[in-house]
Write a protein that holds these residues in place. Structure first.
Motif, short mmCIF file in Angstrom:
data_model
loop_
_atom_site.label_atom_id
_atom_site.label_comp_id
_atom_site.label_asym_id
_atom_site.label_seq_id
_atom_site.Cartn_x
_atom_site.Cartn_y
_atom_site.Cartn_z
N SER A 102 0.80 -1.21 0.13
CA SER A 102 -0.14 0.01 -0.03
C SER A 102 1.01 1.43 0.23
O SER A 102 1.86 1.36 0.77
N GLU A 103 0.44 2.35 -0.68
CA GLU A 103 1.12 3.56 -0.65
C GLU A 103 1.03 4.28 0.61
O GLU A 103 1.60 5.29 0.86
N LYS A 104 -0.14 4.04 1.47
CA LYS A 104 -0.27 4.74 2.73
C LYS A 104 0.31 3.76 3.89
O LYS A 104 0.33 2.43 4.03
N GLU A 105 0.92 4.45 4.73
CA GLU A 105 1.34 3.74 5.94
C GLU A 105 0.44 4.16 7.37
O GLU A 105 0.01 5.13 7.36
N ILE A 106 0.08 3.07 8.14
CA ILE A 106 -0.58 3.35 9.20
C ILE A 106 0.23 3.69 10.27
O ILE A 106 0.64 3.21 11.07
N THR A 107 0.26 5.09 10.45
CA THR A 107 1.19 5.76 11.27
C THR A 107 0.48 6.87 12.31
O THR A 107 -0.80 7.23 11.83
N LEU A 108 0.96 7.18 13.28
CA LEU A 108 0.17 8.12 14.15
C LEU A 108 0.24 9.32 13.53
O LEU A 108 -0.69 10.30 13.29
N GLU A 109 1.20 9.93 12.66
CA GLU A 109 1.20 11.24 11.92
C GLU A 109 0.17 10.95 10.86
O GLU A 109 -0.30 12.00 10.77
N GLU A 110 -0.06 9.96 10.22
CA GLU A 110 -1.06 9.90 9.27
C GLU A 110 -2.37 9.96 9.81
O GLU A 110 -3.42 10.79 8.94
N LEU A 111 -2.56 9.44 10.86
CA LEU A 111 -4.14 9.53 11.48
C LEU A 111 -4.28 11.06 12.05
O LEU A 111 -5.23 11.42 12.15
N ARG A 112 -3.10 11.70 12.21
CA ARG A 112 -3.14 13.11 12.69
C ARG A 112 -3.46 14.23 11.70
O ARG A 112 -3.81 15.28 11.99
N LYS A 113 -3.58 13.96 10.36
CA LYS A 113 -3.69 14.72 9.37
C LYS A 113 -4.89 15.38 9.20
O LYS A 113 -5.15 16.43 9.21
N VAL A 114 -5.90 14.32 9.38
CA VAL A 114 -7.35 14.89 9.27
C VAL A 114 -8.32 14.27 10.43
O VAL A 114 -7.85 12.94 10.80
N ASN A 115 -9.14 14.86 10.80
CA ASN A 115 -10.33 14.25 11.65
C ASN A 115 -11.36 14.13 11.04
O ASN A 115 -12.39 15.19 10.98
N LEU A 116 -11.77 13.05 10.74
CA LEU A 116 -13.00 12.91 9.83
C LEU A 116 -14.04 12.22 10.92
O LEU A 116 -15.12 12.02 10.26
N ASN A 117 -13.96 12.08 11.84
CA ASN A 117 -15.01 11.44 12.83
C ASN A 117 -16.14 12.39 13.21
O ASN A 117 -15.89 13.57 13.52
N THR A 118 -17.22 11.85 13.23
CA THR A 118 -18.54 12.43 13.63
C THR A 118 -19.36 11.78 14.43
O THR A 118 -20.15 11.23 14.10
N PRO A 119 -18.76 11.64 15.78
CA PRO A 119 -19.65 10.86 16.77
C PRO A 119 -21.12 11.23 16.97
O PRO A 119 -21.26 12.56 16.76
N GLU A 120 -21.96 10.27 17.05
CA GLU A 120 -23.29 10.58 17.50
C GLU A 120 -23.34 11.48 18.68
O GLU A 120 -22.71 11.09 19.84
N VAL A 121 -23.98 12.63 18.95
CA VAL A 121 -24.28 13.32 20.38
C VAL A 121 -25.65 13.29 20.41
O VAL A 121 -26.63 12.84 19.80
N ALA A 122 -26.01 13.95 21.79
CA ALA A 122 -27.35 13.94 22.20
C ALA A 122 -27.63 15.46 22.39
O ALA A 122 -26.81 16.32 22.57
N PHE A 123 -28.99 15.69 22.18
CA PHE A 123 -29.86 17.13 22.34
C PHE A 123 -29.37 17.55 23.84
O PHE A 123 -29.46 16.70 24.47
N PHE B 257 -27.81 19.16 13.37
CA PHE B 257 -26.72 18.50 12.34
C PHE B 257 -26.77 17.01 12.28
O PHE B 257 -26.29 16.45 13.13
N PHE B 258 -27.47 16.40 11.22
CA PHE B 258 -27.49 15.11 11.02
C PHE B 258 -26.54 14.59 10.04
O PHE B 258 -26.15 15.12 9.03
N ARG B 259 -26.27 13.08 10.16
CA ARG B 259 -25.41 12.55 9.18
C ARG B 259 -25.95 11.10 9.40
O ARG B 259 -25.94 10.45 10.48
N ASN B 260 -26.54 10.56 8.14
CA ASN B 260 -27.14 9.45 8.38
C ASN B 260 -28.20 9.14 9.52
O ASN B 260 -28.16 8.13 9.89
N ASN B 261 -28.90 10.16 9.55
CA ASN B 261 -30.10 10.37 10.38
C ASN B 261 -29.53 10.12 11.91
O ASN B 261 -30.42 10.04 12.57
N LYS B 262 -28.25 10.41 12.26
CA LYS B 262 -27.69 10.48 13.52
C LYS B 262 -27.39 11.93 13.72
O LYS B 262 -26.64 12.54 12.89
N LEU B 263 -27.60 12.37 15.04
CA LEU B 263 -27.25 13.75 15.55
C LEU B 263 -25.69 13.66 15.75
O LEU B 263 -25.13 12.95 16.44
N ILE B 264 -25.00 14.61 14.95
CA ILE B 264 -23.58 14.89 14.98
C ILE B 264 -23.10 16.17 15.72
O ILE B 264 -22.05 16.11 16.28
#
Length: 286
Positions: A56-77, A126-133
């Motif tokens: 693979s051209e991509k390496e799974i390193t801490l530096e790679e994971l820190r580049k962007v944060n695409l996580n949108t965990p579900e939250v409560a109102f 703000f919803f994503r896939n019907n989940k509040l993010i």
């Protein structure tokens, strides 16, 4: 070496020991959320097993994971939150509904809370896939400070109207600074006038034509410069209107969208300052 991912909001955690080729379900989710596909992970495993084939051209390193944060965990109102139009509490709902109708948006898409901290405020979901993010609590009186109360969670990759990014449509997707503007023209909003690495990464994943609606101020100038740098298009409302909402109220939704498409450009050689001054000059002339 070992790579860790941990979320202090939801206590999610995952880890991977380099060289093992073994990815847990949780680590796969972290990798997928950061643009590393299951095929990439399979290639890494194959590389370790077959002496470098299929690397693979991509390496799974801490530096790679820190580049962007695409996580949108579900939250409560906020506590005691209800959809506008629900039975009861008419004294609380009526001014909020009147305010939203004045902004030319559907009140039934928004919420209210009985919590004292959110009195006189519209809860914007703000919803994503019907989940509040994410949510914002917007004061309907502009004199109230702060105007917005925000959900305490990372909003690096949060968009209002997130799912529109990945709808199949030939229509252009307008990107705005605020959620009401996005709602007015069936677009998405980036929550402000700044583009971070996460939002850029998400926007680059959509196959739709992206057009940013730029405000006529210094913040808009800065955003417009970044938009052109990324190769996207930008546009302005009719110069007789202050913003999208003002345009929709004065001229209607169809004419507003027509102007936005007509004014769209991705020419980086055009001077943004000159474009802004031209629009303002046209406004003063009329």
């Amino acid at each position: 070496e070992e790579v860790f991912a941990h979320c202090y909001n939801c206590n999610f955690s995952a880890s991977y020991t380099e060289g093992t080729g073994k990815f847990s379900r949780w680590m796969k989710e972290v990798c997928n959320a950061n643009g590393i596909t299951n095929q990439d992970l399979q290639n890494i495993t194959a590389t370790l097993f077959f002496s470098g084939e299929g690397k693979s051209e991509k390496e799974i390193t801490l530096e790679e994971l820190r580049k962007v944060n695409l996580n949108t965990p579900e939250v409560a109102f906020p506590d005691h939150t209800f959809q506008l139009g629900s039975d009861g509490h008419d004294d609380i709902q009526e001014p909020l509904i009147t305010y939203l109708m004045g902004r030319k948006v559907d009140p039934l898409k928004f919420y209210f809370s009985l919590d004292k901290a959110h009195q006189g405020r519209v809860i914007i979901p703000f919803f994503r896939n019907n989940k509040l993010i994410f949510w914002q609590s917007r004061a309907i009186d502009n004199k109230v400070k702060p105007r917005y109360l925000n959900c305490v969670v990372s909003r690096d990759a949060v968009f209002y109207g997130y799912d529109k990014l990945f709808e199949y449509s030939d229509a252009p997707l307008f990107v705005t600074e605020g959620p009401f503007d996005a709602e007015n023209i069936d677009g998405v909003c980036i929550l402000g006038s700044k583009l971070n690495a996460s939002k850029i990464e998400v926007l680059k994943k959509t196959k739709r034509r992206i057009i940013f609606v730029i405000d006529r101020d210094k913040n808009g100038e800065g955003l417009g410069t970044e938009v052109l740098k990324q190769g996207w298009e930008l546009t302005f409302v009719d110069p007789r209107a202050d913003d999208i909402n003002d345009s929709v109220q004065k001229f209607g939704k169809l004419y507003t969208i027509y102007c936005l498409i007509k004014n769209a450009t991705n020419k980086a050689d055009k001077n943004l300052d000159a474009r802004l001054m031209l629009d303002i000059g046209m406004l003063e002339a009329k």
